[in-house]
Design a protein around this motif. Structure first.
Motif: not given
Length: 302
Positions: A241-257
Motif C-alpha cells: 500500500x502507498x502511505x497517505x503521508x510520505x513525510x509522516x512523523x512516524x516511520x514505524x516500519x523502520x523500527x528494524x533499522x
C-alpha cells in the motif's frame, strides 16, 4: 557536546530511581491540562526517551521504566484476559500514572497491540548492555508474559499464511484515507521478532522454560518477513500500500533499522532511499552508515 550533555541532564532530572519515567512534558509540565495529558506515548516517545540511557552511562535512570513494566504486566494481564481472552499481558499505544493498558483515543491511534511488547524488549537490551543476570532474572517474567500474549493471539493471515497481529495498525498512519487498522503491520512483526528472540535467549541464559523457548522460536519463524515494495521501499504493511503521508512523523516500519538491528544499509540496498524526512512531534534522527570510502555518516529524519 553541549547538546549531548543537555540531553543527559534532562534524563537525569526527569527519571530517577523511585520516581515516574520521563513523560511527554516530564517534570517541566506546568499545566493542569497539558497536551496529550503529559502521559506516555508508548508507540514512540517513551522508548525514545531512553535510547541513550545505557550508552551515556545513565543506566540507573532506566529504573522507573522497568518499574512501570512491572505495573503494566499486572493491569495488562486484566486487559489481555477481558478483551482478548488471552494469557500474558498487553499494553496499547498510551498509558499514564494509573497504568491503563486498553485502547484509548480511538482506533486510528489506539488499536496498536505491541506497546507492551516493545517495552519488554528493553529488558533484554538492558541485560545485553549490562550483563546483569540478577536483573534479567527479576524481569524475565514480564518478558515472558508479553510474549505469551502473542502466542495466544496471533492468527494466520488467510492469503499469505503468516502469523500476524489482528487488529493492529502502523502507528498513527493511514494506509488508505482515514483508515489505519490492519493486520500484521511491519513494525509489529519487527518488534515481535526482537521480543521472541530476546525471550528465547533470556530463557537459555537463565536455564529455564525450554519448552517455552522452543515455542517462541517456532512462532518467530512464522512471522511475516520484511518486504521490498514496488518503489524499492521497505513496505510498512503486509501489502504494498502507498502511505497517505510520505513525510509522516512516524516511520514505524523502520523500527528494524533503529532501535532494532534487523535492517542494514548494506543489506537492504536502496530500500532506505525512499524514507521521508519526517516533520515534527516524534521525529527523531536516525544515523545510518553511508558506506562510502570515508566511512562518513548521514542523518535521515524519521
Amino acid at each position: 557536546m553541549l547538546l549531548f550533555q543537555l540531553g543527559r541532564y534532562l534524563l537525569i532530572s526527569s527519571s530517577r530511581p523511585g520516581t515516574q519515567p520521563a513523560s511527554l512534558q516530564g517534570i517541566w509540565n506546568d499545566s493542569p491540562a497539558p497536551a496529550w495529558d503529559s502521559k506516555y506515548t508508548v508507540n514512540a516517545n517513551l522508548p525514545m526517551n531512553y535510547w541513550p540511557a545505557d550508552t551515556t552511562n545513565l543506566s540507573e535512570c532506566f529504573e522507573p521504566v522497568f518499574a512501570m513494566i512491572d505495573d503494566l504486566a499486572v493491569t495488562g494481564a486484566r486487559t489481555a484476559q477481558v478483551q482478548y481472552n488471552a494469557g500474558g499481558w498487553v499494553a496499547h499505544h498510551n498509558t499514564g500514572a494509573w497504568r491503563a493498558t486498553s485502547v484509548v483515543d480511538g482506533a486510528f491511534w489506539g488499536m496498536w497491540q505491541t506497546g507492551g511488547a516493545w517495552l519488554a524488549t528493553l529488558i533484554w537490551e538492558h541485560h545485553t548492555f549490562t550483563g546483569d543476570l540478577a536483573f534479567l532474572q527479576r524481569y524475565y517474567p514480564a518478558m515472558k508474559g508479553a510474549a505469551q500474549f502473542f502466542l495466544d493471539t496471533l492468527v494466520r493471515e488467510p492469503s499469505l499464511g503468516y502469523l500476524v497481529t489482528n487488529p493492529s495498525n502502523s502507528p498513527e498512519l493511514a494506509h488508505h484515507s482515514g483508515v489505519s487498522v490492519c493486520a500484521g503491520p511491519t513494525m509489529d512483526n519487527q518488534i515481535l521478532r526482537d521480543l521472541f528472540d530476546g525471550c528465547a535467549k533470556a530463557a537459555q541464559a537463565l536455564g529455564v522454560d525450554s519448552d517455552f523457548r522452543t515455542r517462541v522460536l517456532a512462532t518467530r519463524d512464522r512471522l511475516p518477513p520484511m518486504k521490498t515494495g514496488s518503489r524499492g521501499n521497505i513496505q510498512e504493511w503486509l501489502y504494498d500500500w502507498i502511505e497517505t503521508e510520505p513525510a509522516h512523523r512516524h516511520v514505524s516500519h523502520l523500527y528494524g533499522l533503529h532501535p532494532g538491528n534487523q535492517i542494514t544499509k548494506r543489506g537492504t540496498g536502496t530500500a532506505l532511499d525512499g524514507m521521508g524526512n519526517g516533520t515534527a512531534g516524534s521525529t527523531v534522527a536516525m544515523w545510518t552508515p553511508n558506506n562510502n570510502t570515508n566511512n562518513q555518516w548521514t542523518v535521515t529524519g524519521v
